[in-house]
Write a protein that holds these residues in place. Structure first.
Motif, PDB file in Angstrom:
ATOM      1  N   TRP A  33      39.694  35.260  43.271  1.00 57.47           N
ATOM      2  CA  TRP A  33      40.951  35.457  42.549  1.00 57.47           C
ATOM      3  C   TRP A  33      41.339  36.926  42.639  1.00 57.47           C
ATOM      4  N   TYR A  34      42.573  37.178  43.067  1.00 64.82           N
ATOM      5  CA  TYR A  34      43.081  38.538  43.256  1.00 64.82           C
ATOM      6  C   TYR A  34      44.048  38.879  42.122  1.00 64.82           C
ATOM      7  N   SER A  35      43.926  40.088  41.593  1.00 65.95           N
ATOM      8  CA  SER A  35      44.850  40.540  40.562  1.00 65.95           C
ATOM      9  C   SER A  35      46.262  40.526  41.125  1.00 65.95           C
ATOM     10  N   ASN A  36      47.184  39.959  40.371  1.00 68.39           N
ATOM     11  CA  ASN A  36      48.562  39.900  40.844  1.00 68.39           C
ATOM     12  C   ASN A  36      49.203  41.284  40.891  1.00 68.39           C
ATOM     13  N   THR A  37      48.774  42.183  40.026  1.00 66.58           N
ATOM     14  CA  THR A  37      49.365  43.517  40.001  1.00 66.58           C
ATOM     15  C   THR A  37      48.699  44.492  40.959  1.00 66.58           C
ATOM     16  N   ASN A  38      47.453  44.203  41.363  1.00 66.93           N
ATOM     17  CA  ASN A  38      46.728  45.079  42.280  1.00 66.93           C
ATOM     18  C   ASN A  38      45.815  44.210  43.138  1.00 66.93           C
ATOM     19  N   ARG A  39      46.284  43.825  44.295  1.00 66.21           N
ATOM     20  CA  ARG A  39      45.568  42.860  45.143  1.00 66.21           C
ATOM     21  C   ARG A  39      44.233  43.391  45.672  1.00 66.21           C
ATOM     22  N   SER A  40      43.937  44.671  45.480  1.00 77.62           N
ATOM     23  CA  SER A  40      42.629  45.182  45.908  1.00 77.62           C
ATOM     24  C   SER A  40      41.542  44.841  44.885  1.00 77.62           C
ATOM     25  N   ILE A  41      41.954  44.352  43.703  1.00 75.88           N
ATOM     26  CA  ILE A  41      40.997  43.912  42.683  1.00 75.88           C
ATOM     27  C   ILE A  41      40.783  42.413  42.841  1.00 75.88           C
ATOM     28  N   LYS A  42      39.512  42.034  42.981  1.00 73.53           N
ATOM     29  CA  LYS A  42      39.175  40.635  43.230  1.00 73.53           C
ATOM     30  C   LYS A  42      38.016  40.226  42.331  1.00 73.53           C
ATOM     31  N   TRP A  43      38.123  39.044  41.744  1.00 77.77           N
ATOM     32  CA  TRP A  43      37.027  38.440  40.990  1.00 77.77           C
ATOM     33  C   TRP A  43      36.602  37.199  41.750  1.00 77.77           C
ATOM     34  N   ILE A  44      35.296  37.077  41.992  1.00 80.25           N
ATOM     35  CA  ILE A  44      34.775  35.891  42.676  1.00 80.25           C
ATOM     36  C   ILE A  44      33.873  35.144  41.700  1.00 80.25           C
ATOM     37  N   PHE A  45      34.294  33.937  41.314  1.00 77.22           N
ATOM     38  CA  PHE A  45      33.511  33.074  40.440  1.00 77.22           C
ATOM     39  C   PHE A  45      32.671  32.145  41.310  1.00 77.22           C
ATOM     40  N   THR A  46      31.360  32.128  41.046  1.00 80.08           N
ATOM     41  CA  THR A  46      30.454  31.304  41.839  1.00 80.08           C
ATOM     42  C   THR A  46      29.921  30.136  41.007  1.00 80.08           C
ATOM     43  N   GLN A  47      29.421  29.148  41.715  1.00 82.78           N
ATOM     44  CA  GLN A  47      28.932  27.930  41.079  1.00 82.78           C
ATOM     45  C   GLN A  47      27.691  28.183  40.223  1.00 82.78           C
ATOM     46  N   ASP A  48      26.953  29.247  40.485  1.00 88.00           N
ATOM     47  CA  ASP A  48      25.732  29.530  39.721  1.00 88.00           C
ATOM     48  C   ASP A  48      26.004  30.342  38.450  1.00 88.00           C
ATOM     49  N   GLY A  49      27.277  30.403  38.013  1.00 83.98           N
ATOM     50  CA  GLY A  49      27.601  31.047  36.746  1.00 83.98           C
ATOM     51  C   GLY A  49      27.720  32.558  36.806  1.00 83.98           C
ATOM     52  N   LYS A  50      28.030  33.092  37.967  1.00 85.27           N
ATOM     53  CA  LYS A  50      28.211  34.541  38.100  1.00 85.27           C
ATOM     54  C   LYS A  50      29.627  34.825  38.575  1.00 85.27           C
ATOM     55  N   VAL A  51      30.130  35.973  38.136  1.00 84.20           N
ATOM     56  CA  VAL A  51      31.414  36.454  38.634  1.00 84.20           C
ATOM     57  C   VAL A  51      31.208  37.882  39.118  1.00 84.20           C
ATOM     58  N   TYR A  52      31.683  38.138  40.322  1.00 84.38           N
ATOM     59  CA  TYR A  52      31.545  39.444  40.950  1.00 84.38           C
ATOM     60  C   TYR A  52      32.916  40.112  40.960  1.00 84.38           C
ATOM     61  N   ASN A  53      32.981  41.339  40.468  1.00 80.26           N
ATOM     62  CA  ASN A  53      34.233  42.101  40.444  1.00 80.26           C
ATOM     63  C   ASN A  53      34.216  43.113  41.579  1.00 80.26           C
ATOM     64  N   TYR A  54      35.256  43.050  42.400  1.00 79.41           N
ATOM     65  CA  TYR A  54      35.395  43.947  43.543  1.00 79.41           C
ATOM     66  C   TYR A  54      36.652  44.785  43.390  1.00 79.41           C
ATOM     67  N   ASN A  55      36.590  45.996  43.927  1.00 78.54           N
ATOM     68  CA  ASN A  55      37.761  46.843  44.071  1.00 78.54           C
ATOM     69  C   ASN A  55      37.697  47.433  45.468  1.00 78.54           C
ATOM     70  N   ASN A  56      38.739  47.196  46.259  1.00 76.96           N
ATOM     71  CA  ASN A  56      38.766  47.626  47.666  1.00 76.96           C
ATOM     72  C   ASN A  56      37.535  47.132  48.426  1.00 76.96           C
ATOM     73  N   ASP A  57      37.182  45.876  48.213  1.00 77.37           N
ATOM     74  CA  ASP A  57      36.056  45.208  48.869  1.00 77.37           C
ATOM     75  C   ASP A  57      34.702  45.841  48.565  1.00 77.37           C
ATOM     76  N   ILE A  58      34.618  46.629  47.505  1.00 83.17           N
ATOM     77  CA  ILE A  58      33.347  47.206  47.055  1.00 83.17           C
ATOM     78  C   ILE A  58      33.005  46.561  45.711  1.00 83.17           C
ATOM     79  N   MET A  59      31.829  45.919  45.646  1.00 82.67           N
ATOM     80  CA  MET A  59      31.442  45.277  44.405  1.00 82.67           C
ATOM     81  C   MET A  59      31.186  46.327  43.338  1.00 82.67           C
TER      82      MET A  59
END
Length: 130
Positions: A33-59
């Motif tokens: 999921w990409y932030s609508n206001t800043n597409r370089s911010i991404k949250w990845i929700f995984t099936q094992d109950g973790k969410v990874y927050n990225y900015n400019n493809d850096i976790m």
């Protein structure tokens, strides 16, 4: 009596069919999921109950997440919340306002610490106005 024996299994069958058609929030939230206001911010929700927050493809940070009807002081049986927990055990609460409703590619949350609405999209090319 014979009608009752026929109706009860039929009710279970119908409810099982409709239950399969409804995709739970825990499944709809999976993915990037990409932030609508800043597409370089991404949250990845995984099936094992973790969410990874990225900015400019850096976790930047990883949280464990749960989806339920309560989070900290908030509780409502008709509302879902996503709770993020960091490695120190700190919790962050978000009210879920919508997850990919009718496959629209939009995740709508409210950050309950400041009541800020958050809008995410699951497609970088999706254009939405706020």
């Amino acid at each position: 009596m014979k009608k009752l024996l026929f109706i009860i299994p039929l009710l279970f069958l119908v409810s099982a069919i409709f239950a399969q058609d409804q995709d739970p929030s825990s499944r709809r939230i999976l993915g990037s999921w990409y932030s609508n206001t800043n597409r370089s911010i991404k949250w990845i929700f995984t099936q094992d109950g973790k969410v990874y927050n990225y900015n400019n493809d850096i976790m930047k940070v990883m949280y464990k997440y749960t989806i339920s009807h309560s989070c900290q002081n908030y509780s409502d049986e008709s509302t879902e919340f996503v709770t993020l927990r960091d490695k120190d055990g700190d919790e962050f609460c978000f009210k879920i306002n919508g997850i990919n409703e009718n496959k629209n590619g939009i995740l709508l949350l409210t950050n309950l610490s400041n009541m800020e609405p958050l809008v995410f999209v699951n497609d970088l090319n999706l254009k939405i106005t706020q």
